[in-house]
Design an enzyme around this catalytic site. Structure first.
Site, mmCIF file in Angstrom:
data_model
loop_
_atom_site.group_PDB
_atom_site.id
_atom_site.type_symbol
_atom_site.label_atom_id
_atom_site.label_comp_id
_atom_site.label_asym_id
_atom_site.label_seq_id
_atom_site.Cartn_x
_atom_site.Cartn_y
_atom_site.Cartn_z
ATOM 1 N N CYS A 113 -5.333 -3.717 -7.823
ATOM 2 C CA CYS A 113 -6.272 -3.730 -6.690
ATOM 3 C C CYS A 113 -7.077 -2.439 -6.579
ATOM 4 O O CYS A 113 -8.054 -2.385 -5.844
ATOM 5 C CB CYS A 113 -5.519 -3.962 -5.385
ATOM 6 S SG CYS A 113 -4.424 -5.353 -5.503
ATOM 7 N N HIS A 252 -9.179 -1.816 0.709
ATOM 8 C CA HIS A 252 -8.689 -2.997 -0.008
ATOM 9 C C HIS A 252 -8.150 -3.992 1.021
ATOM 10 O O HIS A 252 -7.494 -3.610 1.986
ATOM 11 C CB HIS A 252 -7.579 -2.597 -0.979
ATOM 12 C CG HIS A 252 -6.906 -3.775 -1.616
ATOM 13 N ND1 HIS A 252 -7.620 -4.811 -2.190
ATOM 14 C CD2 HIS A 252 -5.592 -4.110 -1.738
ATOM 15 C CE1 HIS A 252 -6.778 -5.714 -2.641
ATOM 16 N NE2 HIS A 252 -5.539 -5.317 -2.384
ATOM 17 N N ASN A 282 -6.518 -11.785 -0.602
ATOM 18 C CA ASN A 282 -6.472 -10.615 -1.481
ATOM 19 C C ASN A 282 -7.023 -11.008 -2.856
ATOM 20 O O ASN A 282 -6.395 -11.777 -3.580
ATOM 21 C CB ASN A 282 -5.015 -10.141 -1.579
ATOM 22 C CG ASN A 282 -4.842 -8.905 -2.446
ATOM 23 O OD1 ASN A 282 -5.768 -8.491 -3.151
ATOM 24 N ND2 ASN A 282 -3.658 -8.325 -2.404
HETATM 25 N N1 ACO Z 1 5.130 -19.152 5.388
HETATM 26 C C1 ACO Z 1 6.166 -19.161 6.245
HETATM 27 N N2 ACO Z 1 7.227 -18.352 6.133
HETATM 28 C C2 ACO Z 1 7.223 -17.467 5.110
HETATM 29 C C3 ACO Z 1 6.175 -17.402 4.184
HETATM 30 C C4 ACO Z 1 5.099 -18.292 4.350
HETATM 31 N N3 ACO Z 1 4.040 -18.309 3.525
HETATM 32 N N4 ACO Z 1 6.452 -16.434 3.287
HETATM 33 C C5 ACO Z 1 7.633 -15.905 3.635
HETATM 34 N N5 ACO Z 1 8.106 -16.538 4.739
HETATM 35 C C6 ACO Z 1 9.335 -16.282 5.471
HETATM 36 C C7 ACO Z 1 10.372 -15.553 4.674
HETATM 37 O O1 ACO Z 1 11.128 -16.440 3.887
HETATM 38 C C8 ACO Z 1 11.196 -14.913 5.759
HETATM 39 O O2 ACO Z 1 12.068 -15.860 6.297
HETATM 40 P P1 ACO Z 1 13.568 -15.425 6.718
HETATM 41 O O3 ACO Z 1 13.377 -14.423 7.811
HETATM 42 O O4 ACO Z 1 14.151 -16.719 7.150
HETATM 43 O O5 ACO Z 1 14.182 -14.850 5.484
HETATM 44 C C9 ACO Z 1 10.172 -14.586 6.848
HETATM 45 O O6 ACO Z 1 9.032 -15.433 6.575
HETATM 46 C C10 ACO Z 1 9.724 -13.153 6.862
HETATM 47 O O7 ACO Z 1 9.361 -12.770 5.560
HETATM 48 P P2 ACO Z 1 8.942 -11.302 5.247
HETATM 49 O O8 ACO Z 1 8.718 -11.145 3.761
HETATM 50 O O9 ACO Z 1 9.880 -10.355 5.923
HETATM 51 O O10 ACO Z 1 7.543 -11.232 6.006
HETATM 52 P P3 ACO Z 1 6.612 -9.996 6.249
HETATM 53 O O11 ACO Z 1 6.371 -9.826 7.662
HETATM 54 O O12 ACO Z 1 7.058 -8.793 5.463
HETATM 55 O O13 ACO Z 1 5.240 -10.487 5.599
HETATM 56 C C11 ACO Z 1 3.924 -10.181 3.627
HETATM 57 C C12 ACO Z 1 5.190 -10.797 4.226
HETATM 58 C C13 ACO Z 1 2.716 -10.808 4.288
HETATM 59 C C14 ACO Z 1 3.916 -10.480 2.146
HETATM 60 C C15 ACO Z 1 3.927 -8.648 3.870
HETATM 61 O O14 ACO Z 1 5.169 -8.092 3.548
HETATM 62 C C16 ACO Z 1 2.854 -7.941 3.090
HETATM 63 O O15 ACO Z 1 1.668 -8.159 3.264
HETATM 64 N N6 ACO Z 1 3.256 -7.013 2.194
HETATM 65 C C17 ACO Z 1 2.329 -6.299 1.346
HETATM 66 C C18 ACO Z 1 2.001 -7.162 0.196
HETATM 67 C C19 ACO Z 1 0.830 -6.643 -0.552
HETATM 68 O O16 ACO Z 1 0.028 -5.897 -0.044
HETATM 69 N N7 ACO Z 1 0.727 -7.078 -1.789
HETATM 70 C C20 ACO Z 1 -0.340 -6.777 -2.609
HETATM 71 C C21 ACO Z 1 -0.440 -5.301 -2.924
HETATM 72 S S1 ACO Z 1 -0.869 -4.994 -4.525
HETATM 73 C C22 ACO Z 1 -2.209 -5.911 -4.831
HETATM 74 O O17 ACO Z 1 -2.949 -6.185 -3.935
HETATM 75 C C23 ACO Z 1 -2.433 -6.403 -6.254
#
Ligand code: ACO
Length: 325
Positions: A113, A252, A282
């Protein structure tokens, strides 16, 4: 010293839209979960025969037109991508052929990214040294090719697209004032797409793992916030400016909550930050290039403004660039 800056911008997006409601029919998720956790409402997904290089070429053509530069005069093409058409030839060479930039040197860079800003900084060095007079920097992704569409934790986040800019000498006093590139390889395992390893002498060996994105979202989230805030602070300092001097931040677009946390950490008002994640998700390297394109087109960035561009991505790699528009 010559000022080097952005002379023209371009973009390209696949027509096909995939909304959160469409995703509700594919995996166990909800529009409410996706919007609350990420800010994303829909994203674009390229068709099977719509390749990364097609998006890259369309964005490049628009940037060249807006800069008033003909393809035969282009001296350097850099494409930032982690989702190329093929291992080789590079997307940059495919674009070179498609636009007829016969004089140009061309290569791809891989910085996830942060690829667009890594590309801009690399091109700037070639121009500052006098090696080339202009450069076409493109960020293009068909990242939906690398997504496991059964994995709800990743498939809701990403989309396809491309953005491009022409760099060259500016005459209006504007240009790139400072930049900062950084990498933290120790965090590489937090987000990766493995290549498929095969036994070289055994043509029958099976592919055991498909090359899909795997990600540890929560860990990435924390490092993203700290790295992006730090990158902006360092680049602003290198530019001889203060954060108050920045008129617009183009970050980003990985997650609206990451952007809010960066704004809070920097004590920058969120209305100074350009956000379009709701429309595209993204798009990896292409996110900031398309955001910059839209910020300029919508008149959010005006002549004379100080603009901070900041990225974070798998690697882990972060980058920031300060531009006087
Ligand atoms: N729909 C519904 N529920 C979901 C989904 C979904 N799509 N995905 C995960 N869940 C559930 C999980 O299973 C979990 O359930 P549980 O509590 O029963 O175990 C719950 O939702 C919470 O999951 P978390 O992973 O803790 O959710 P979080 O609040 O951390 O959000 C996210 C996840 C959006 C991915 C966040 O962590 C994030 O944005 N992280 C950064 C990711 C990023 O920036 N990646 C790219 C960077 S590098 C690049 O861009 C190439």
């Amino acid at each position: 010293m010559t000022n080097i800056g952005i002379l023209g911008l371009g973009h390209a997006l696949p027509e096909r839209k995939l909304t959160n409601h469409d995703l509700e029919k594919m995996v166990e998720t909800s529009d409410e979960w996706i919007v609350t956790r990420t800010g994303i409402k829909e994203r674009r997904v390229a068709q099977k025969d719509e390749k990364n290089s097609h998006l890259a070429t369309a964005a490049a053509k628009e940037a060249l037109k807006s800069a008033g530069l003909s393809a035969d005069k282009v001296e350097l093409i850099i494409v930032a991508t982690i989702s190329p058409d093929s291992h080789f030839p590079s997307v940059a060479c495919l674009v070179q052929k498609a636009i007829g930039a016969k004089k140009a040197a061309a290569f791809d860079i891989s910085a996830a990214c942060s690829g667009f800003l890594y590309g801009v900084t690399t091109a700037k060095q070639f121009l500052a040294s006098g090696t080339y007079k202009n450069a076409l920097v493109i960020a293009a992704e068909k990242i939906t090719n690398l997504i496991d569409w059964n994995d709800r934790s990743t498939c809701v986040l990403f989309g396809d697209g491309a953005g491009a800019c022409v760099l060259g000498e500016t005459k209006n006093g504007g240009g790139i004032i400072a930049d900062y590139l950084h990498a933290q390889g120790q965090y590489g395992e937090l987000m990766e797409v493995k290549v498929t390893e095969r036994e070289p002498f055994d043509q029958e060996s099976k592919i055991t793992m498909l090359p899909y994105v795997v990600m540890q979202g929560q860990e990435l989230f924390k490092i993203a916030v700290n790295s992006m805030a730090e990158a902006v602070e360092i680049a602003v300092k290198r530019a001889g400016l203060k954060l108050e001097d920045i008129d617009c931040v183009v970050p980003h677009q990985a997650n609206d909550r990451i952007i809010s946390a960066v704004a809070k950490k920097l004590k920058v008002s969120k209305d100074k930050i350009f956000i379009n994640i709701q429309k595209y998700g993204n798009m990896s390297a292409a996110s900031i290039a398309v955001a910059l394109y839209e910020a300029e087109k919508e008149g959010v960035i005006k002549s004379g403004d100080h603009v901070a561009l900041v990225t974070f991505g798998a690697g882990l790699v972060s980058a920031a660039t300060i531009v006087k528009w």
